[in-house]
Design a protein around this motif. Structure first.
Motif, PDB file in Angstrom:
ATOM      1  N   ASN A  14       0.833  -1.199   0.000  1.00 28.03           N
ATOM      2  CA  ASN A  14       0.000   0.000   0.000  1.00 28.03           C
ATOM      3  C   ASN A  14       0.873   1.257   0.000  1.00 28.03           C
ATOM      4  OD1 ASN A  14      -2.194   1.948   1.507  1.00 28.03           O
ATOM      5  ND2 ASN A  14      -3.193   0.260   0.435  1.00 28.03           N
ATOM      6  N   ASP A 109      -2.564  -8.771   4.954  1.00 27.40           N
ATOM      7  CA  ASP A 109      -3.596  -8.158   5.792  1.00 27.40           C
ATOM      8  C   ASP A 109      -3.759  -8.907   7.112  1.00 27.40           C
ATOM      9  OD1 ASP A 109      -3.978  -6.513   3.657  1.00 27.40           O
ATOM     10  OD2 ASP A 109      -5.868  -7.395   3.013  1.00 27.40           O
ATOM     11  N   SER A 132      -1.533   2.609   6.309  1.00 27.90           N
ATOM     12  CA  SER A 132      -2.262   1.893   5.269  1.00 27.90           C
ATOM     13  C   SER A 132      -3.540   2.656   4.931  1.00 27.90           C
ATOM     14  CB  SER A 132      -2.625   0.479   5.747  1.00 27.90           C
ATOM     15  OG  SER A 132      -3.340  -0.219   4.752  1.00 27.90           O
ATOM     16  N   ASP A 134      -6.004   0.554   3.650  1.00 25.76           N
ATOM     17  CA  ASP A 134      -6.776  -0.663   3.419  1.00 25.76           C
ATOM     18  C   ASP A 134      -7.789  -0.847   4.550  1.00 25.76           C
ATOM     19  OD1 ASP A 134      -7.759  -3.206   3.024  1.00 25.76           O
ATOM     20  OD2 ASP A 134      -5.820  -4.077   2.495  1.00 25.76           O
ATOM     21  N   SER A 161      -8.655   6.249   2.773  1.00 22.75           N
ATOM     22  CA  SER A 161      -9.869   5.455   3.003  1.00 22.75           C
ATOM     23  C   SER A 161     -10.708   6.172   4.048  1.00 22.75           C
ATOM     24  CB  SER A 161      -9.511   4.046   3.498  1.00 22.75           C
ATOM     25  OG  SER A 161     -10.633   3.437   4.092  1.00 22.75           O
TER      26      SER A 161
END
Length: 210
Positions: A14, A109, A132, A134, A161
């Motif tokens: 990432n 992950d 990250s 994610d 995100s």
């Protein structure tokens, strides 16, 4: 007064793809990771470890560059490299029926989530910094916060995100706003390793970006 112990968890792919998204950020591939995140520590904080999660890529040239980056950073004992797998994957196009081969990282992950939760419940740190964008990190962050730990999300350059932003204990940090710190943390072109008479050179392709 004892300092707050900080562990940084970096989603390596990432982070890398964030740098790759914009040409001017590619100059920071050759980066001293521990030095960079040490710059974010406050006087009452101590950086205990930087856990960098990645997988060995299959392309020979890419893997040589990646290996040089890992070796340069591993000279610092606070840098902990945790590797998952990088698997070949075949995708069939629904329209034309052709198959294409691609690669997919596996386990990263899960490994990050496991480390965040384990460190929280083993009381290995007071603050967790998750680097990250994610959203798969959310369950682990929830558990760490439940365990009474402060979790801060740092978004790699050019990554974001909104779901992850809402989960952290405080406002997330956009690393893109701290390019001056990145500039101060580029490794020299030649890194002298602890092994006698062994030096690492910046990969030529990465040198060209500088």
């Amino acid at each position: 007064m004892e300092k707050q112990r900080v562990i940084v968890y970096i989603d390596g792919f990432n982070f890398y793809y964030g740098l790759k998204k914009e040409a001017r950020w590619k100059k920071y591939y050759w980066l001293d990771i521990v030095k960079l995140f040490g710059m974010f520590m406050r006087p009452n904080q101590e950086l205990v470890a930087v856990k960098y999660f990645s997988a060995i890529v299959n392309d020979i040239d890419q893997s040589l560059r990646q290996s040089a980056f890992f070796q340069a950073n591993k000279e610092n004992p606070k840098f902990k490299l945790i590797l998952g797998k990088y698997l070949k994957k075949e995708i069939t196009c629904f329209k034309c029926g052709n198959s294409i081969h691609t690669h997919e990282e596996k386990e990263t992950d899960v490994r990050i989530a496991t480390q965040i939760v384990a460190d929280a419940y083993q009381n290995n740190c007071d603050i967790a910094i998750v680097v990250s964008a994610d959203s798969d990190m959310i369950p682990a962050i929830e558990l760490a916060v439940e365990a009474g730990h402060k979790v801060i999300v740092y978004f790699p350059p050019n990554q974001y995100s909104s779901n992850l932003a809402s989960m952290a204990s405080c406002k997330p940090v956009q690393l893109k706003q701290y390019e001056t710190r990145f500039k101060q943390c580029i490794f020299p072109d030649i890194v002298h390793l602890a092994i006698p008479d062994f030096d690492l050179n910046i990969p030529a392709k990465w040198k060209a970006f500088q």
